[in-house]
Design a protein around this motif. Structure first.
Motif, PDB file in Angstrom:
ATOM      1  N   ALA A 148       0.687  -1.293   0.190  1.00 14.96           N
ATOM      2  CA  ALA A 148      -0.109  -0.031  -0.053  1.00 14.96           C
ATOM      3  C   ALA A 148       0.875   1.199   0.178  1.00 14.96           C
ATOM      4  O   ALA A 148       0.559   2.331  -0.523  1.00 14.96           O
ATOM      5  N   VAL A 149       1.994   1.444   0.799  1.00 15.68           N
ATOM      6  CA  VAL A 149       2.775   2.335   0.762  1.00 15.68           C
ATOM      7  C   VAL A 149       3.615   2.726  -0.429  1.00 15.68           C
ATOM      8  O   VAL A 149       3.709   3.685  -0.983  1.00 15.68           O
ATOM      9  N   ARG A 150       4.130   1.476  -0.837  1.00 20.58           N
ATOM     10  CA  ARG A 150       4.802   1.469  -2.342  1.00 20.58           C
ATOM     11  C   ARG A 150       3.927   2.068  -3.356  1.00 20.58           C
ATOM     12  O   ARG A 150       4.424   2.854  -4.185  1.00 20.58           O
ATOM     13  N   ASP A 151       2.639   1.850  -3.563  1.00 26.27           N
ATOM     14  CA  ASP A 151       1.944   2.019  -4.540  1.00 26.27           C
ATOM     15  C   ASP A 151       1.574   3.780  -4.446  1.00 26.27           C
ATOM     16  O   ASP A 151       1.554   4.461  -5.233  1.00 26.27           O
ATOM     17  N   ARG A 152       1.238   4.353  -3.208  1.00 28.83           N
ATOM     18  CA  ARG A 152       1.056   5.548  -3.014  1.00 28.83           C
ATOM     19  C   ARG A 152       2.451   6.602  -3.391  1.00 28.83           C
ATOM     20  O   ARG A 152       2.281   7.601  -4.143  1.00 28.83           O
ATOM     21  N   LEU A 153       3.542   5.907  -3.071  1.00 28.91           N
ATOM     22  CA  LEU A 153       4.864   6.647  -3.366  1.00 28.91           C
ATOM     23  C   LEU A 153       5.107   6.738  -4.880  1.00 28.91           C
ATOM     24  O   LEU A 153       5.820   7.551  -5.440  1.00 28.91           O
ATOM     25  N   LEU A 154       5.130   5.302  -5.349  1.00 24.06           N
ATOM     26  CA  LEU A 154       5.207   5.295  -6.810  1.00 24.06           C
ATOM     27  C   LEU A 154       4.291   6.403  -7.590  1.00 24.06           C
ATOM     28  O   LEU A 154       4.588   6.969  -8.490  1.00 24.06           O
ATOM     29  N   THR A 155       3.079   6.396  -7.197  1.00 20.34           N
ATOM     30  CA  THR A 155       2.283   7.463  -7.910  1.00 20.34           C
ATOM     31  C   THR A 155       2.603   8.835  -7.684  1.00 20.34           C
ATOM     32  O   THR A 155       2.607   9.622  -8.631  1.00 20.34           O
ATOM     33  N   GLU A 156       3.068   9.068  -6.592  1.00 20.86           N
ATOM     34  CA  GLU A 156       3.479  10.432  -6.264  1.00 20.86           C
ATOM     35  C   GLU A 156       4.983  10.763  -6.986  1.00 20.86           C
ATOM     36  O   GLU A 156       4.973  11.749  -7.728  1.00 20.86           O
ATOM     37  N   ARG A 157       5.730   9.482  -7.367  1.00 22.46           N
ATOM     38  CA  ARG A 157       6.702   9.727  -8.144  1.00 22.46           C
ATOM     39  C   ARG A 157       6.583  10.115  -9.541  1.00 22.46           C
ATOM     40  O   ARG A 157       7.272  10.819 -10.508  1.00 22.46           O
ATOM     41  N   ARG A 158       5.230   9.368 -10.115  1.00 20.42           N
ATOM     42  CA  ARG A 158       4.864   9.392 -11.233  1.00 20.42           C
ATOM     43  C   ARG A 158       4.595  10.983 -11.816  1.00 20.42           C
ATOM     44  O   ARG A 158       4.485  11.256 -12.954  1.00 20.42           O
ATOM     45  N   ARG A 159       4.034  11.664 -10.761  1.00 24.09           N
ATOM     46  CA  ARG A 159       3.293  13.029 -10.931  1.00 24.09           C
ATOM     47  C   ARG A 159       4.614  13.972 -10.941  1.00 24.09           C
ATOM     48  O   ARG A 159       4.136  15.295 -11.165  1.00 24.09           O
ATOM     49  N   ARG A 160       5.806  13.705 -10.809  1.00 27.15           N
ATOM     50  CA  ARG A 160       6.836  14.656 -10.844  1.00 27.15           C
ATOM     51  C   ARG A 160       7.319  15.101 -12.080  1.00 27.15           C
ATOM     52  O   ARG A 160       7.280  14.159 -12.807  1.00 27.15           O
ATOM     53  N   PRO A 161       7.047  16.537 -12.287  1.00 25.95           N
ATOM     54  CA  PRO A 161       7.572  17.095 -13.669  1.00 25.95           C
ATOM     55  C   PRO A 161       8.878  16.580 -14.173  1.00 25.95           C
ATOM     56  O   PRO A 161       9.928  16.458 -13.097  1.00 25.95           O
ATOM     57  N   LEU A 162       9.173  16.424 -15.434  1.00 22.53           N
ATOM     58  CA  LEU A 162      10.517  16.212 -15.822  1.00 22.53           C
ATOM     59  C   LEU A 162      11.696  17.154 -15.322  1.00 22.53           C
ATOM     60  O   LEU A 162      12.855  17.038 -14.892  1.00 22.53           O
ATOM     61  N   ALA A 163      10.888  18.314 -15.385  1.00 19.44           N
ATOM     62  CA  ALA A 163      12.114  19.408 -15.150  1.00 19.44           C
ATOM     63  C   ALA A 163      12.389  19.401 -13.637  1.00 19.44           C
ATOM     64  O   ALA A 163      13.634  19.629 -13.326  1.00 19.44           O
ATOM     65  N   LEU A 216      12.236   1.527   2.688  1.00 25.13           N
ATOM     66  CA  LEU A 216      11.175   0.638   1.997  1.00 25.13           C
ATOM     67  C   LEU A 216      11.888   0.686   0.470  1.00 25.13           C
ATOM     68  O   LEU A 216      12.036   1.830  -0.219  1.00 25.13           O
ATOM     69  N   GLY A 217      12.007  -0.537   0.069  1.00 25.46           N
ATOM     70  CA  GLY A 217      12.550  -0.721  -1.404  1.00 25.46           C
ATOM     71  C   GLY A 217      11.152  -1.364  -2.450  1.00 25.46           C
ATOM     72  O   GLY A 217      10.202  -1.287  -1.848  1.00 25.46           O
ATOM     73  N   ARG A 218      11.909  -1.927  -3.378  1.00 34.88           N
ATOM     74  CA  ARG A 218      10.718  -2.388  -4.384  1.00 34.88           C
ATOM     75  C   ARG A 218      10.217  -3.766  -4.161  1.00 34.88           C
ATOM     76  O   ARG A 218       9.410  -4.122  -4.685  1.00 34.88           O
ATOM     77  N   GLY A 219      10.803  -4.211  -3.321  1.00 36.86           N
ATOM     78  CA  GLY A 219      10.331  -5.645  -2.774  1.00 36.86           C
ATOM     79  C   GLY A 219      10.932  -6.828  -3.167  1.00 36.86           C
ATOM     80  O   GLY A 219      10.668  -7.969  -2.852  1.00 36.86           O
ATOM     81  N   GLY A 220      12.033  -6.821  -4.260  1.00 39.07           N
ATOM     82  CA  GLY A 220      12.743  -7.693  -4.466  1.00 39.07           C
ATOM     83  C   GLY A 220      13.605  -8.597  -3.398  1.00 39.07           C
ATOM     84  O   GLY A 220      14.206  -9.580  -3.821  1.00 39.07           O
ATOM     85  N   GLY A 221      13.960  -7.789  -2.682  1.00 34.83           N
ATOM     86  CA  GLY A 221      14.958  -8.246  -1.549  1.00 34.83           C
ATOM     87  C   GLY A 221      16.573  -8.090  -1.938  1.00 34.83           C
ATOM     88  O   GLY A 221      17.440  -8.596  -1.320  1.00 34.83           O
ATOM     89  N   SER A 222      16.829  -7.695  -3.175  1.00 33.15           N
ATOM     90  CA  SER A 222      18.112  -7.744  -3.631  1.00 33.15           C
ATOM     91  C   SER A 222      19.122  -7.032  -2.783  1.00 33.15           C
ATOM     92  O   SER A 222      20.195  -7.458  -2.336  1.00 33.15           O
ATOM     93  N   TYR A 223      18.821  -5.671  -2.397  1.00 35.82           N
ATOM     94  CA  TYR A 223      19.610  -4.782  -1.331  1.00 35.82           C
ATOM     95  C   TYR A 223      19.559  -5.277   0.003  1.00 35.82           C
ATOM     96  O   TYR A 223      20.570  -4.968   0.439  1.00 35.82           O
ATOM     97  N   ASP A 224      18.495  -5.854   0.504  1.00 39.46           N
ATOM     98  CA  ASP A 224      18.570  -6.506   1.570  1.00 39.46           C
ATOM     99  C   ASP A 224      19.711  -7.495   1.929  1.00 39.46           C
ATOM    100  O   ASP A 224      20.633  -7.509   2.723  1.00 39.46           O
ATOM    101  N   ARG A 225      19.855  -8.401   0.681  1.00 37.20           N
ATOM    102  CA  ARG A 225      20.857  -9.352   0.639  1.00 37.20           C
ATOM    103  C   ARG A 225      22.227  -8.555   0.781  1.00 37.20           C
ATOM    104  O   ARG A 225      23.213  -9.007   1.440  1.00 37.20           O
TER     105      ARG A 225
END
Length: 201
Positions: A17-32, A145-154
């Protein structure tokens, strides 16, 4: 004060739930705004004593929506730093290779870019004097909070205690209540275009 959240309100479902919210906010950031932040982030990191005294920095190539690392990678190279970049292995663990410039990058799974040079092995991250990692948010106690793949935790399990580990974020992603699970590895700082916030670990 926003610390990590565990117990009944934490765990995988809460993270989603937190990831979905944060990813939505990132997509709204203007390119500039993204481009400006990438340059501010590089300048903020280059101004720290940790980068000034680091011989080797572990970093990564940012993907869409993440705080941009292009200017940072160029600045680290110009400053004479040895830069290690991750190489995603079939089991989602991370190997590491030396970054020699933008021409040494090739597409990988999940839309990532990674170096094509020889791998140094998963334990190579332990040789870095500073480790910079991706993420979506960090709590005041260092829970990332990462993307959920666990790569960086390892990977972070191989980093010696005392080595700074900083997550690269946008300013509003610092101090967020982050759900945690037992395998999660905390970070010691968060870097944004506004500067570096050092956190307990």
């Amino acid at each position: 004060m926003n610390t990590s959240v565990d117990g009944p309100g934490g765990g995988a479902a809460a993270k989603t739930a937190v990831r979905d919210r944060l990813l939505t906010e990132r997509r709204r950031r203007p390119l500039a705004a993204q481009v400006a932040h990438a340059h501010d982030l590089a300048a903020a990191l280059l101004a720290t004593p940790e980068v000034a005294r680091a011989a080797t920095v572990a970093c990564y190539v940012s993907s869409a929506g993440e705080p941009g690392t292009g200017p940072l990678l160029a600045a680290l190279a110009d400053a004479g730093r040895r830069v290690l970049l991750p190489v995603l292995l079939p089991d989602n663990d991370l190997d590491w290779a030396v970054h020699t410039g933008p021409d040494d990058l090739a597409p990988a799974r999940y839309g990532l870019l990674q170096p094509v040079g020889p791998g140094l092995g998963p334990d190579a991250v332990a040789t870095a004097d500073l480790v910079l990692v991706p993420g979506l948010a960090v709590a005041d106690d260092g829970a990332r909070l990462g993307r959920g793949g666990g790569s960086y935790d390892r990977a972070l399990g191989r980093v010696p205690l005392g080595t700074p580990v900083w997550v690269l974020l946008h300013p509003e992603e610092v101090g967020v209540a982050v759900p945690t699970e037992p395998h999660d590895r905390p970070v010691t700082g968060a870097a944004t275009g506004d500067g570096v916030v050092r956190l307990p670990r």
